[in-house]
Design an enzyme around this catalytic site. Structure first.
Site: not given
Ligand code: COA
Length: 334
Positions: A115, A261, A291
């Site tokens: 991530c 993010h 995501n």
């Protein structure tokens, strides 16, 4: 020392839209639970045969970024590719981009930081420009995650969150005030197992999985200790942002746009409240894409730029937290 700046942005997401309701075909879940806990309304998932992989989606995003930068693949000196879902276990996807785009036989480096992969990738590319070693660098974050998820009810805590897509930026030597002001990266490996895919790995090679086949051994699917990750994320995101701001004698009020993010809308809202930022200072598009891990920051950055939310002179801050644990921020003057 030189400074680097972003001169081209591009994104690509697969056409196939998967709504929360669509997921009820695979697992026991519902739209209300997913929206309330994550903010996600839909995500894009590649479909078999559409040709989308981490490498090919990265190439599609890169072509747009190159065109907007007014450059050709031959102008690129180096490729940095961030992904947790490469086409091959090895080699990395950066070399595929070198070939598919038709670049010269330039260096290509893959970044394995999940991530926070794009924050690490931008940080890495910035160093090569700072030293003068390279002038134009293509930085990509791209993920094909839909093919690696446990789509049964057993895997619903993870399966509903992740999406596919790619984003790319062209970084070049800056001769003016604009550019990356500073980068800040961290890791805390003692939590590696809290968000992980264990197979394939040295101690867990695929042949062992085949030989000892146990349908209850799920180490080949992503595992996430969701609550634990959440608690660390809401601490590390603000920390990384404040570290970057303080290094430049800036405050949250100076940020024109924060590109976090896109982990979970609740995490972004928590960060916004903690730093007392206004709605217009933060970019959220997890609602549409889920995501997308290393791709989420370049996708959000590109979309914000396309919507006219980033202008010359703006202070843009990226921040990420994820598997590793790793986290960090980039402080950028556009
Ligand atoms: N649909 C319906 N119910 C679900 C579900 C789903 N998709 N996933 C889990 N549940 C259930 C659980 O089984 C559990 O049921 P129980 O209480 O009967 O045992 C209940 O919902 C609560 O589960 P829990 O895992 O405690 O939920 P949560 O509030 O922690 O939310 C996450 C889960 C994953 C959304 C949240 O922990 C999170 O966002 N974590 C961080 C994720 C992240 O950022 N990851 C990427 C790193 S950058």
């Amino acid at each position: 020392m030189y400074k680097s700046k972003i001169i081209g942005l591009g994104k690509y997401v697969p056409e196939n839209v998967v709504t929360n309701d669509d997921l009820t075909k695979y697992m026991d879940t519902n739209d209300a639970w997913i929206r309330e806990r994550t903010g996600i309304e839909e995500r894009r998932w590649a479909v078999p045969g559409d040709g989308n992989t981490a490498a090919t989606m990265g190439v599609k995003a890169a072509k747009i970024a190159l065109e907007r930068a007014g450059l050709t693949p031959k102008d690129i000196d180096f490729i940095v590719f961030a992904t947790l879902s490469p086409d091959y276990y090895f080699p990395g996807s950066g070399v595929q981009v070198q070939d598919l785009l038709g670049c010269e036989t330039i260096g290509a480096l893959d970044i394995r930081n999940q991530c926070s992969g794009f924050v690490y990738a931008l940080t890495t590319a910035d160093q090569f420009i700072k030293t003068g070693m390279y002038k134009n660098i293509l930085v990509i974050g791209s993920e094909l995650q839909s093919t690696g998820l446990d789509l049964s009810t057993r895997g619903r805590g993870v399966g509903v969150i992740f999406g596919d897509g790619a984003g790319a930026v062209i970084l070049t030597r800056s001769y003016d005030e604009s550019g990356i002001l500073s980068n800040h990266i961290h890791s805390e490996g003692k939590y590696a197992k809290e968000l992980t895919v264990q197979v394939p790995g040295g101690p867990n090679p695929p042949n062992k999985l085949v030989e000892d086949w146990d349908p209850e051994n799920l180490t080949y699917y992503p595992y996430m200790n969701g609550n634990f990750v959440f608690k660390h994320a809401v601490t590390r995101f603000p920390e990384a942002i404040m570290e970057g701001l303080q290094a430049n004698n800036l405050t949250p009020a100076d940020i024109d746009l924060l590109i976090p993010h896109q982990a979970n809308l609740r995490i972004s809202q928590f960060v916004q409240r903690k730093l007392q930022m206004k709605d217009e200072q933060i970019m959220n598009n997890i609602q549409k894409y889920g995501n997308t891990t290393a791709a989420s920051i370049p996708i959000a950055l590109t979309e914000a730029w396309e919507q006219g939310r980033i202008k010359r002179g703006d202070l843009v801050v990226t921040a990420a937290f994820g598997s590793g644990f790793t986290w960090g921020s980039n402080i950028i003057r556009f």
